[in-house]
Design a protein around this motif. Structure first.
Motif, PDB file in Angstrom:
ATOM      1  N   SER A  10      -5.776  18.138 -47.243  1.00 51.50           N
ATOM      2  CA  SER A  10      -5.676  17.108 -48.265  1.00 51.50           C
ATOM      3  C   SER A  10      -6.673  17.330 -49.400  1.00 51.50           C
ATOM      4  N   LYS A  11      -6.179  17.283 -50.623  1.00 50.67           N
ATOM      5  CA  LYS A  11      -7.078  17.428 -51.769  1.00 50.67           C
ATOM      6  C   LYS A  11      -7.949  16.186 -51.955  1.00 50.67           C
ATOM      7  N   ASN A  12      -7.477  15.060 -51.463  1.00 47.24           N
ATOM      8  CA  ASN A  12      -8.267  13.851 -51.596  1.00 47.24           C
ATOM      9  C   ASN A  12      -9.449  13.822 -50.636  1.00 47.24           C
ATOM     10  N   TYR A  13      -9.270  14.340 -49.437  1.00 48.67           N
ATOM     11  CA  TYR A  13     -10.272  14.185 -48.391  1.00 48.67           C
ATOM     12  C   TYR A  13     -11.014  15.454 -48.002  1.00 48.67           C
ATOM     13  N   SER A  14     -10.447  16.606 -48.237  1.00 50.17           N
ATOM     14  CA  SER A  14     -11.007  17.834 -47.667  1.00 50.17           C
ATOM     15  C   SER A  14     -12.002  18.510 -48.607  1.00 50.17           C
ATOM     16  N   SER A  15     -13.273  18.303 -48.337  1.00 54.81           N
ATOM     17  CA  SER A  15     -14.307  18.921 -49.171  1.00 54.81           C
ATOM     18  C   SER A  15     -14.342  20.434 -48.984  1.00 54.81           C
ATOM     19  N   TRP A  16     -14.064  20.903 -47.770  1.00 49.47           N
ATOM     20  CA  TRP A  16     -14.071  22.351 -47.541  1.00 49.47           C
ATOM     21  C   TRP A  16     -12.939  23.026 -48.306  1.00 49.47           C
ATOM     22  N   SER A  17     -11.778  22.364 -48.360  1.00 51.91           N
ATOM     23  CA  SER A  17     -10.670  22.906 -49.143  1.00 51.91           C
ATOM     24  C   SER A  17     -11.050  22.994 -50.619  1.00 51.91           C
ATOM     25  N   LEU A  18     -11.705  21.946 -51.109  1.00 47.90           N
ATOM     26  CA  LEU A  18     -12.155  21.946 -52.509  1.00 47.90           C
ATOM     27  C   LEU A  18     -13.074  23.131 -52.774  1.00 47.90           C
ATOM     28  N   TRP A 200      -8.439  19.489 -59.951  1.00 45.66           N
ATOM     29  CA  TRP A 200      -8.344  19.177 -58.523  1.00 45.66           C
ATOM     30  C   TRP A 200      -8.220  17.668 -58.298  1.00 45.66           C
ATOM     31  N   ILE A 201      -9.033  16.886 -59.001  1.00 45.02           N
ATOM     32  CA  ILE A 201      -9.025  15.438 -58.821  1.00 45.02           C
ATOM     33  C   ILE A 201      -7.690  14.836 -59.240  1.00 45.02           C
ATOM     34  N   ALA A 202      -7.107  15.349 -60.319  1.00 48.59           N
ATOM     35  CA  ALA A 202      -5.801  14.853 -60.748  1.00 48.59           C
ATOM     36  C   ALA A 202      -4.753  15.104 -59.668  1.00 48.59           C
ATOM     37  N   ALA A 203      -4.800  16.270 -59.049  1.00 46.20           N
ATOM     38  CA  ALA A 203      -3.858  16.583 -57.970  1.00 46.20           C
ATOM     39  C   ALA A 203      -4.121  15.708 -56.747  1.00 46.20           C
ATOM     40  N   ALA A 204      -5.392  15.454 -56.451  1.00 45.31           N
ATOM     41  CA  ALA A 204      -5.744  14.600 -55.313  1.00 45.31           C
ATOM     42  C   ALA A 204      -5.192  13.194 -55.498  1.00 45.31           C
ATOM     43  N   LYS A 205      -5.316  12.671 -56.707  1.00 51.97           N
ATOM     44  CA  LYS A 205      -4.845  11.310 -56.966  1.00 51.97           C
ATOM     45  C   LYS A 205      -3.328  11.206 -56.924  1.00 51.97           C
ATOM     46  N   ALA A 206      -2.647  12.351 -57.033  1.00 50.43           N
ATOM     47  CA  ALA A 206      -1.184  12.355 -56.972  1.00 50.43           C
ATOM     48  C   ALA A 206      -0.659  12.526 -55.550  1.00 50.43           C
ATOM     49  N   GLU A 207      -1.556  12.710 -54.588  1.00 53.62           N
ATOM     50  CA  GLU A 207      -1.119  12.884 -53.205  1.00 53.62           C
ATOM     51  C   GLU A 207      -0.470  11.604 -52.673  1.00 53.62           C
ATOM     52  N   PRO A 208       0.475  11.725 -51.737  1.00 52.36           N
ATOM     53  CA  PRO A 208       1.099  10.533 -51.136  1.00 52.36           C
ATOM     54  C   PRO A 208       0.070   9.642 -50.464  1.00 52.36           C
ATOM     55  N   GLU A 209       0.344   8.366 -50.466  1.00 56.08           N
ATOM     56  CA  GLU A 209      -0.586   7.401 -49.897  1.00 56.08           C
ATOM     57  C   GLU A 209      -0.499   7.323 -48.381  1.00 56.08           C
TER      58      GLU A 209
END
Length: 218
Positions: A10-18, A200-209
């Motif tokens: 998840s781009k919203n939650y995964s700091s390692w992915s970032l 990255w943040i824009a993509a994270a905010k577009a992730e499904p809820e």
């Protein structure tokens, strides 16, 4: 066709992915993103097959498979030296590796008390006492590097591995309204205004809820 595949969560939650994604983009590597939601049992099983350590990110490039963020950083530095992921100066390079390694292996209270969540904002958040020494240490590292190397990045005029490693901390400080001293606050703002971070943040905010908020870090 992309030159490489980067498996992330998840781009919203995964700091390692970032961190892994930032390093690949900083190296100029053209990547295909393969997103594996960590909360899906089937995808978790797939991830187990992809990576023995059950960690993301995982980079596939030129027939090689590399996981663990610092291993990816070292691989990219060797493969793309022109990207200058580490400082040219030997002493600066050693310090960059040291603080990156410290972030990689430490700050457990910070990770657990302030999980990365780019969609959220928690003003006046009550910070767990155990996380305060970690927050202080992050600020001290930032102040030392910025003072010695002149900023705006930790090791001077261009971002390095260390900036990628500490970028998720900057997002946590924003999410939870963590009070910072002036120099660390300015560096936090530099990270948040980084075009790669904005992407990255824009993509994270577009992730499904439907992805539930995580209380541990992946």
């Amino acid at each position: 066709m992309a030159d490489a595949v980067l498996t992330i969560s998840s781009k919203n939650y995964s700091s390692w992915s970032l961190r892994g994604w930032l390093l690949c983009r900083m190296a100029g590597l053209d990547i295909e993103e393969r997103i594996v939601p960590i909360d899906d049992p089937a995808n978790r099983a797939e991830l187990l097959l992809l990576s023995p350590s059950v960690l993301v990110p995982r980079l596939e490039h030129e027939g090689l498979s590399v996981w663990d963020t610092l291993a990816i950083a070292e691989y990219l530095n060797e493969r793309f030296p022109e990207a200058q992921l580490y400082p040219a100066d030997r002493a600066a390079r050693a310090l960059c590796r040291a603080v990156s390694g410290e972030m990689h292996s430490g700050f457990f209270n910070l990770r657990s008390a302030l999980p990365m969540n780019l969609k959220a904002h928690h003003p006046n958040f009550r910070i767990f006492t155990g996380a305060r020494p970690d927050i202080e240490r992050v600020q001290a590292i930032w102040e030392e590097c910025l003072s010695h190397y002149g900023g705006p990045w930790l090791f001077g005029a261009r971002p390095s591995v260390a900036d990628a490693m500490f970028a998720p901390a900057a997002t946590r400080f924003v999410t939870y309204d963590v009070p910072l001293r002036p120099v660390p606050a300015a560096y936090r703002d530099t990270i948040m205004a980084w075009p790669l971070m904005e992407e990255w943040i824009a993509a994270a905010k577009a992730e499904p809820e439907e992805v539930e908020e995580l209380d541990i870090e992946f």
